[in-house]
Design an enzyme around this catalytic site. Structure first.
Site, PDB file in Angstrom:
ATOM      1  N   SER A 195     -70.086  72.837 -49.017  1.00  0.00           N
ATOM      2  CA  SER A 195     -69.611  73.366 -47.872  1.00  0.00           C
ATOM      3  C   SER A 195     -70.069  74.778 -47.509  1.00  0.00           C
ATOM      4  O   SER A 195     -69.873  75.501 -48.800  1.00  0.00           O
ATOM      5  CB  SER A 195     -68.342  73.121 -47.674  1.00  0.00           C
ATOM      6  OG  SER A 195     -67.726  73.775 -46.543  1.00  0.00           O
ATOM      7  N   TYR A 206     -59.053  73.797 -50.814  1.00  0.00           N
ATOM      8  CA  TYR A 206     -60.311  72.978 -50.445  1.00  0.00           C
ATOM      9  C   TYR A 206     -61.675  73.642 -50.710  1.00  0.00           C
ATOM     10  O   TYR A 206     -62.627  73.199 -51.725  1.00  0.00           O
ATOM     11  CB  TYR A 206     -60.264  72.198 -48.975  1.00  0.00           C
ATOM     12  CG  TYR A 206     -61.629  71.818 -48.652  1.00  0.00           C
ATOM     13  CD1 TYR A 206     -62.075  70.442 -49.157  1.00  0.00           C
ATOM     14  CD2 TYR A 206     -62.617  72.423 -47.704  1.00  0.00           C
ATOM     15  CE1 TYR A 206     -63.205  69.894 -48.751  1.00  0.00           C
ATOM     16  CE2 TYR A 206     -63.624  71.835 -47.590  1.00  0.00           C
ATOM     17  CZ  TYR A 206     -63.991  70.604 -48.020  1.00  0.00           C
ATOM     18  OH  TYR A 206     -65.461  69.973 -47.571  1.00  0.00           O
ATOM     19  N   LYS A 245     -64.647  73.169 -53.939  1.00  0.00           N
ATOM     20  CA  LYS A 245     -65.816  73.002 -53.736  1.00  0.00           C
ATOM     21  C   LYS A 245     -66.732  74.193 -54.808  1.00  0.00           C
ATOM     22  O   LYS A 245     -67.878  73.705 -55.289  1.00  0.00           O
ATOM     23  CB  LYS A 245     -66.525  73.336 -52.301  1.00  0.00           C
ATOM     24  CG  LYS A 245     -65.797  72.023 -51.518  1.00  0.00           C
ATOM     25  CD  LYS A 245     -66.805  70.708 -51.689  1.00  0.00           C
ATOM     26  CE  LYS A 245     -66.201  69.655 -51.188  1.00  0.00           C
ATOM     27  NZ  LYS A 245     -66.929  68.404 -51.487  1.00  0.00           N
TER      28      LYS A 245
HETATM   29  P1  NAD Z   1     -64.556  61.184 -45.619  1.00  0.00           P
HETATM   30  O1  NAD Z   1     -63.303  61.406 -45.850  1.00  0.00           O
HETATM   31  O2  NAD Z   1     -65.030  60.570 -44.147  1.00  0.00           O
HETATM   32  O3  NAD Z   1     -65.283  60.418 -46.804  1.00  0.00           O
HETATM   33  C1  NAD Z   1     -64.878  60.549 -47.963  1.00  0.00           C
HETATM   34  C2  NAD Z   1     -64.876  59.270 -48.695  1.00  0.00           C
HETATM   35  O4  NAD Z   1     -64.491  59.349 -50.039  1.00  0.00           O
HETATM   36  C3  NAD Z   1     -63.537  58.366 -48.074  1.00  0.00           C
HETATM   37  O5  NAD Z   1     -64.326  57.258 -47.758  1.00  0.00           O
HETATM   38  C4  NAD Z   1     -62.551  58.274 -48.942  1.00  0.00           C
HETATM   39  O6  NAD Z   1     -61.935  57.094 -49.063  1.00  0.00           O
HETATM   40  C5  NAD Z   1     -63.544  58.423 -50.133  1.00  0.00           C
HETATM   41  N1  NAD Z   1     -62.694  59.025 -51.470  1.00  0.00           N
HETATM   42  C6  NAD Z   1     -62.070  60.039 -51.283  1.00  0.00           C
HETATM   43  N2  NAD Z   1     -61.341  60.265 -52.595  1.00  0.00           N
HETATM   44  C7  NAD Z   1     -61.827  59.403 -53.503  1.00  0.00           C
HETATM   45  C8  NAD Z   1     -61.823  59.192 -54.776  1.00  0.00           C
HETATM   46  N3  NAD Z   1     -61.105  59.916 -55.480  1.00  0.00           N
HETATM   47  N4  NAD Z   1     -62.392  57.932 -55.249  1.00  0.00           N
HETATM   48  C9  NAD Z   1     -63.199  57.068 -54.700  1.00  0.00           C
HETATM   49  N5  NAD Z   1     -63.507  57.356 -53.461  1.00  0.00           N
HETATM   50  C10 NAD Z   1     -62.821  58.613 -52.816  1.00  0.00           C
HETATM   51  O7  NAD Z   1     -65.223  62.760 -45.567  1.00  0.00           O
HETATM   52  P2  NAD Z   1     -66.663  63.181 -45.016  1.00  0.00           P
HETATM   53  O8  NAD Z   1     -66.716  63.899 -43.881  1.00  0.00           O
HETATM   54  O9  NAD Z   1     -67.719  61.915 -45.097  1.00  0.00           O
HETATM   55  O10 NAD Z   1     -66.968  64.036 -46.258  1.00  0.00           O
HETATM   56  C11 NAD Z   1     -68.019  63.734 -47.360  1.00  0.00           C
HETATM   57  C12 NAD Z   1     -68.054  65.043 -48.040  1.00  0.00           C
HETATM   58  O11 NAD Z   1     -68.608  65.950 -47.702  1.00  0.00           O
HETATM   59  C13 NAD Z   1     -66.536  65.335 -48.887  1.00  0.00           C
HETATM   60  O12 NAD Z   1     -66.861  65.545 -50.305  1.00  0.00           O
HETATM   61  C14 NAD Z   1     -66.271  66.515 -48.021  1.00  0.00           C
HETATM   62  O13 NAD Z   1     -65.675  67.538 -48.592  1.00  0.00           O
HETATM   63  C15 NAD Z   1     -67.828  67.146 -47.809  1.00  0.00           C
HETATM   64  N6  NAD Z   1     -67.764  68.020 -46.431  1.00  0.00           N
HETATM   65  C16 NAD Z   1     -67.460  67.466 -45.439  1.00  0.00           C
HETATM   66  C17 NAD Z   1     -67.776  68.234 -44.229  1.00  0.00           C
HETATM   67  C18 NAD Z   1     -66.959  67.763 -42.810  1.00  0.00           C
HETATM   68  O14 NAD Z   1     -66.841  68.591 -42.013  1.00  0.00           O
HETATM   69  N7  NAD Z   1     -66.971  66.492 -42.752  1.00  0.00           N
HETATM   70  C19 NAD Z   1     -68.273  69.601 -44.495  1.00  0.00           C
HETATM   71  C20 NAD Z   1     -68.503  70.046 -45.602  1.00  0.00           C
HETATM   72  C21 NAD Z   1     -68.403  69.239 -46.866  1.00  0.00           C
HETATM   73  N1  UFG Z   2     -61.272  74.240 -32.987  1.00  0.00           N
HETATM   74  C1  UFG Z   2     -60.563  74.392 -31.590  1.00  0.00           C
HETATM   75  N2  UFG Z   2     -59.830  73.428 -31.323  1.00  0.00           N
HETATM   76  C2  UFG Z   2     -59.392  72.259 -32.066  1.00  0.00           C
HETATM   77  C3  UFG Z   2     -60.576  72.173 -33.394  1.00  0.00           C
HETATM   78  C4  UFG Z   2     -61.311  73.007 -33.788  1.00  0.00           C
HETATM   79  O1  UFG Z   2     -60.736  75.351 -30.605  1.00  0.00           O
HETATM   80  O2  UFG Z   2     -58.849  71.460 -31.882  1.00  0.00           O
HETATM   81  C5  UFG Z   2     -62.289  75.308 -33.093  1.00  0.00           C
HETATM   82  C6  UFG Z   2     -62.070  75.992 -34.477  1.00  0.00           C
HETATM   83  O3  UFG Z   2     -61.358  77.207 -34.244  1.00  0.00           O
HETATM   84  C7  UFG Z   2     -63.667  76.657 -34.791  1.00  0.00           C
HETATM   85  C8  UFG Z   2     -64.265  75.534 -34.180  1.00  0.00           C
HETATM   86  O4  UFG Z   2     -63.565  74.672 -33.142  1.00  0.00           O
HETATM   87  O5  UFG Z   2     -64.044  77.682 -34.095  1.00  0.00           O
HETATM   88  C9  UFG Z   2     -64.835  74.206 -35.381  1.00  0.00           C
HETATM   89  O6  UFG Z   2     -63.623  74.037 -35.800  1.00  0.00           O
HETATM   90  P1  UFG Z   2     -63.551  72.471 -37.068  1.00  0.00           P
HETATM   91  O7  UFG Z   2     -62.252  72.575 -37.269  1.00  0.00           O
HETATM   92  O8  UFG Z   2     -64.253  71.397 -36.201  1.00  0.00           O
HETATM   93  O9  UFG Z   2     -64.301  73.218 -38.267  1.00  0.00           O
HETATM   94  P2  UFG Z   2     -64.371  74.226 -39.205  1.00  0.00           P
HETATM   95  O10 UFG Z   2     -65.530  75.246 -39.068  1.00  0.00           O
HETATM   96  O11 UFG Z   2     -63.090  74.971 -39.013  1.00  0.00           O
HETATM   97  O12 UFG Z   2     -64.326  73.739 -40.592  1.00  0.00           O
HETATM   98  C10 UFG Z   2     -65.427  72.908 -41.098  1.00  0.00           C
HETATM   99  C11 UFG Z   2     -65.107  71.929 -41.834  1.00  0.00           C
HETATM  100  C12 UFG Z   2     -64.660  72.239 -43.352  1.00  0.00           C
HETATM  101  C13 UFG Z   2     -65.126  73.418 -43.980  1.00  0.00           C
HETATM  102  C14 UFG Z   2     -65.492  74.311 -42.821  1.00  0.00           C
HETATM  103  C15 UFG Z   2     -66.172  75.484 -43.625  1.00  0.00           C
HETATM  104  O13 UFG Z   2     -64.033  71.109 -41.350  1.00  0.00           O
HETATM  105  O14 UFG Z   2     -64.340  71.012 -43.901  1.00  0.00           O
HETATM  106  O15 UFG Z   2     -66.417  73.741 -41.897  1.00  0.00           O
HETATM  107  O16 UFG Z   2     -67.592  75.467 -43.194  1.00  0.00           O
HETATM  108  F1  UFG Z   2     -64.415  73.817 -45.150  1.00  0.00           F
END
Ligand code: NAD
Ligand code: UFG
Length: 341
Positions: free
Chosen positions: A126, A151, A155
């Site tokens: 991330s 979190y 990572k």
């Molecule tokens: P998500 O929660 O939709 O998907 C994660 C999946 O992993 C889920 O289906 C969950 O059931 C499964 N899971 C969790 N723990 C597990 C375990 N111990 N064993 C087996 N399965 C398990 O999340 P996502 O948004 O698809 O994110 C996927 C990856 O990308 C994560 O590692 C997350 O940290 C990373 N990531 C997500 C974002 C974001 O904003 N969505 C941003 C940066 C990084």
């Molecule tokens: N925001 C609002 N209202 C809401 C939700 C979000 O104003 O209800 C704003 C936040 O303040 C931010 C922007 O929208 O300015 C994006 O917020 P998100 O929560 O969608 O995303 P973040 O950038 O905070 O977080 C994301 C991922 C995290 C990751 C992080 C670091 O969700 O997992 O980026 O890059 F760690």
């Protein structure tokens, strides 16, 4: 070359879109997911779009015996590791659960891969690893900072673990992908983001306000030092992100050791620009109010995506209109997420 890819977390948001992209590219996919935040319905729909199904194993990445069995029974050539917990606020309240799932889970997976002789690994990291004080835009040459929550630190710990592993044995080929803000859904409207409870992230919150599940959007902070006072992020369409994983997997043919690539668009948008873009795409007015800043938020950041362009031949193709259109199509067709079906 056709791969057999183990996709952990493949029933989740990004993993399901990447599973689809892998199947569409002709690869075989084995999904391992404990369903703590994923849905088997997502995989049924992936199969519907792809015309063939991934194999699904319900289980936990921390289960060493299960992993040994999976590697013994299937000719896995590479692993994409999405499984993990991702809610920042929850990680502050339950750090041990986060370190266990995200760090111990990755460790168990790498141990099983090492024992099985599988050394190609793509990891979901991330942009949060750049910390609070990095200059914008964030490039891979920017030193990592200190993430503001467990979190983010989980990572960074896994990134370091993987770097040490690559140092220790030249057979490892590792892609660390630093995602910016993934949004949107597959254009079929069949797979998308299905957050449990009230969404933490901006776009699912917006779409749930628009379908009437939530009353109004709280914009967290109107006094940031940004052009309109609201927070700026680099939003990336989840289908572009999935494509980035495929390109990274293929690039591991030429790139040995530990490699890192940003997956972002290089373009920042403010919360209010996101609201306007959603209104344009949906034809609906979105009720919102300016609320206090959310603790731990950074004013603005976006990616420098040049390294991925140069080395992976990848860049994000979809802009804000597509992100909004696809998120809205998914939300309208599935007002209760996968539970709608
Ligand atoms: P998500 O929660 O939709 O998907 C994660 C999946 O992993 C889920 O289906 C969950 O059931 C499964 N899971 C969790 N723990 C597990 C375990 N111990 N064993 C087996 N399965 C398990 O999340 P996502 O948004 O698809 O994110 C996927 C990856 O990308 C994560 O590692 C997350 O940290 C990373 N990531 C997500 C974002 C974001 O904003 N969505 C941003 C940066 C990084
Ligand atoms: N925001 C609002 N209202 C809401 C939700 C979000 O104003 O209800 C704003 C936040 O303040 C931010 C922007 O929208 O300015 C994006 O917020 P998100 O929560 O969608 O995303 P973040 O950038 O905070 O977080 C994301 C991922 C995290 C990751 C992080 C670091 O969700 O997992 O980026 O890059 F760690």
């Amino acid at each position: 070359m056709t791969e057999t890819v183990l996709v952990t977390g493949g029933a989740g948001y990004i993993g399901s879109h990447t599973t689809l992209a892998l199947l569409q590219a002709g690869h075989d996919v084995l999904v391992l997911d404990n369903l703590c935040n994923g849905s088997p319905e997502a995989l049924r729909r992936v199969a519907r779009v792809a015309g063939r199904a991934p194999r699904f194993i319900e289980g936990d990445v921390r289960d060493a015996a299960l992993l040994a069995r999976v590697f013994a029974e299937h000719p896995v050539t590479a692993v994409m590791h999405f499984a993990g917990l991702k809610a920042v606020g929850e990680s502050v309240r339950e750090p041990l659960r986060y370190y266990d799932n995200n760090v111990a889970g990755s460790l168990a997976l790498c141990q099983a891969m090492q024992s099985a002789g599988v050394h190609r690994f793509v990891f979901s990291s991330s942009a949060t690893v750049y910390g609070e004080h990095a200059p914008i835009p964030y490039s891979e040459a920017t030193p990592v900072g200190r993430p503001t929550n467990p979190y983010g630190r989980s990572k960074l710990m896994v990134e370091d673990l993987l770097a040490d592993l690559a140092q220790s044995d030249p057979r490892w080929r590792i892609a660390v992908l630093r995602y910016f803000n993934p949004v949107g859904a597959h254009e079929s409207g069949l797979i998308g983001e299905d957050p449990s409870g009230i969404p933490n992230n901006l776009l699912p919150y917006i779409t749930q306000v628009a379908v009437g599940k939530l009353r109004e959007l709280a914009v967290f902070g109107g006094d940031y030092p940004t052009p309109d006072g609201t927070g700026v992020r680099d939003y990336i369409h989840v289908v572009d992100l999935a494509d980035g994983h495929l390109k990274a997997l293929h690039a591991l043919g030429q790139h040995t050791g530990w490699n890192v690539w940003n997956l972002g668009t290089g373009q920042g948008y403010s919360v209010l620009q996101m609201v306007r873009a959603f209104e344009d795409a949906s034809g609906r007015r979105l009720p919102y109010r300016i609320a206090p800043r959310r603790a731990g938020d950074i004013a603005q950041y976006w990616s420098d995506p040049a390294k991925a362009q140069r080395e992976l031949g990848w860049h994000a193709r979809r802009g804000l209109p597509e992100m909004m259109r696809d998120a809205w199509r998914w939300q309208q067709a599935n007002p209760q997420g996968y539970a709608s079906s």
